[in-house]
Design a protein around this motif. Structure first.
Motif, short mmCIF file in Angstrom:
data_model
loop_
_atom_site.label_atom_id
_atom_site.label_comp_id
_atom_site.label_asym_id
_atom_site.label_seq_id
_atom_site.Cartn_x
_atom_site.Cartn_y
_atom_site.Cartn_z
N LYS A 7 0.84 -1.21 0.00
CA LYS A 7 0.00 0.00 0.00
C LYS A 7 0.87 1.25 0.00
O LYS A 7 1.90 1.30 0.67
CB LYS A 7 -0.90 0.03 1.23
CG LYS A 7 -1.92 -1.07 1.27
CD LYS A 7 -2.92 -0.88 2.39
CE LYS A 7 -2.25 -0.91 3.74
NZ LYS A 7 -3.21 -0.85 4.85
N GLN A 8 0.39 2.26 -0.72
CA GLN A 8 1.04 3.55 -0.73
C GLN A 8 0.01 4.64 -0.94
O GLN A 8 -0.97 4.43 -1.64
CB GLN A 8 2.13 3.64 -1.80
CG GLN A 8 1.72 3.24 -3.19
CD GLN A 8 1.87 1.75 -3.44
OE1 GLN A 8 2.89 1.18 -3.15
NE2 GLN A 8 0.85 1.14 -3.96
N THR A 9 0.26 5.78 -0.32
CA THR A 9 -0.58 6.96 -0.52
C THR A 9 0.20 7.89 -1.44
O THR A 9 1.39 8.14 -1.23
CB THR A 9 -0.91 7.64 0.81
OG1 THR A 9 -1.57 6.68 1.65
CG2 THR A 9 -1.81 8.84 0.61
N ILE A 10 -0.50 8.40 -2.44
CA ILE A 10 0.12 9.21 -3.48
C ILE A 10 -0.30 10.67 -3.34
O ILE A 10 -1.47 10.96 -3.07
CB ILE A 10 -0.29 8.68 -4.88
CG1 ILE A 10 0.08 7.20 -5.01
CG2 ILE A 10 0.33 9.51 -5.99
CD1 ILE A 10 1.54 6.88 -4.79
N ARG A 11 0.65 11.57 -3.51
CA ARG A 11 0.34 13.00 -3.47
C ARG A 11 -0.68 13.32 -4.56
O ARG A 11 -0.59 12.81 -5.68
CB ARG A 11 1.60 13.84 -3.66
CG ARG A 11 2.59 13.69 -2.53
CD ARG A 11 3.75 14.67 -2.60
NE ARG A 11 3.97 15.25 -3.90
CZ ARG A 11 5.13 15.20 -4.55
NH1 ARG A 11 6.17 14.59 -4.03
NH2 ARG A 11 5.26 15.77 -5.73
N GLU A 12 -1.66 14.13 -4.24
CA GLU A 12 -2.76 14.47 -5.15
C GLU A 12 -2.27 14.88 -6.54
O GLU A 12 -2.79 14.44 -7.55
CB GLU A 12 -3.63 15.58 -4.54
CG GLU A 12 -4.75 16.05 -5.43
CD GLU A 12 -5.86 15.03 -5.62
OE1 GLU A 12 -6.44 14.99 -6.71
OE2 GLU A 12 -6.14 14.28 -4.67
N GLU A 49 -5.05 6.45 -1.89
CA GLU A 49 -4.35 5.27 -1.39
C GLU A 49 -4.57 4.13 -2.37
O GLU A 49 -5.70 3.85 -2.77
CB GLU A 49 -4.84 4.84 0.00
CG GLU A 49 -4.03 3.65 0.52
CD GLU A 49 -4.43 3.24 1.91
OE1 GLU A 49 -3.80 3.70 2.88
OE2 GLU A 49 -5.39 2.43 2.02
N TYR A 50 -3.48 3.49 -2.74
CA TYR A 50 -3.50 2.41 -3.71
C TYR A 50 -2.77 1.21 -3.13
O TYR A 50 -1.87 1.36 -2.30
CB TYR A 50 -2.83 2.84 -5.01
CG TYR A 50 -3.56 3.97 -5.68
CD1 TYR A 50 -4.56 3.70 -6.62
CD2 TYR A 50 -3.30 5.29 -5.36
CE1 TYR A 50 -5.27 4.73 -7.22
CE2 TYR A 50 -4.00 6.33 -5.96
CZ TYR A 50 -4.98 6.04 -6.88
OH TYR A 50 -5.68 7.05 -7.47
N ALA A 51 -3.16 0.03 -3.61
CA ALA A 51 -2.49 -1.18 -3.15
C ALA A 51 -2.23 -2.09 -4.34
O ALA A 51 -3.13 -2.38 -5.12
CB ALA A 51 -3.33 -1.91 -2.12
N PHE A 52 -0.98 -2.52 -4.44
CA PHE A 52 -0.67 -3.60 -5.36
C PHE A 52 -1.02 -4.88 -4.62
O PHE A 52 -0.60 -5.08 -3.47
CB PHE A 52 0.83 -3.62 -5.70
CG PHE A 52 1.24 -2.51 -6.62
CD1 PHE A 52 1.04 -2.62 -7.98
CD2 PHE A 52 1.83 -1.37 -6.11
CE1 PHE A 52 1.42 -1.59 -8.83
CE2 PHE A 52 2.21 -0.34 -6.95
CZ PHE A 52 2.00 -0.45 -8.31
N ILE A 53 -1.80 -5.72 -5.25
CA ILE A 53 -2.12 -7.03 -4.69
C ILE A 53 -1.55 -8.04 -5.66
O ILE A 53 -1.91 -8.07 -6.84
CB ILE A 53 -3.63 -7.20 -4.46
CG1 ILE A 53 -4.12 -6.12 -3.50
CG2 ILE A 53 -3.94 -8.61 -3.94
CD1 ILE A 53 -5.60 -6.12 -3.21
#
Length: 95
Positions: A7-12, A49-53
């Motif tokens: 998981k990572q949160t990315i700047r807008e 917030e995005y997650a690689f699964i």
């Protein structure tokens, strides 16, 4: 099988570039030896917030993936886009 949730949160202001980068990463990664699946998912409750699964046959497949130029390029580029540190959880089947 080894499953990873990264998981990572990315700047807008970076979301569009992040998604373009990830589209290339996912397209290449699904062809890495030992890959079972590799997806990018957006959190429906947490903005940006995005997650690689991911699912891999074994640890050797993961190490090979992380050594690939497409992974190295994406990982380096993402560093500038992150809010905070990414979180990676690793799972194996329990039953």
């Amino acid at each position: 099988m080894i499953k990873i949730v990264a998981k990572q949160t990315i700047r807008e202001e970076c979301v569009e570039d992040f998604l373009a980068l990830c589209k290339e990463l996912v397209a290449a990664s699904v062809n890495d030896p030992g890959n079972v699946y590799y997806t990018l998912n957006a959190n429906t409750k947490v903005p940006n917030e995005y997650a690689f699964i991911e699912c891999w046959e074994d640890q050797a497949a993961i190490q090979n993936h992380m050594a690939q130029p497409h992974f190295q390029k994406a990982a380096a580029a993402m560093q500038e886009m992150l809010v905070g540190e990414p979180v990676m959880d690793i799972f194996t089947e329990a039953c």
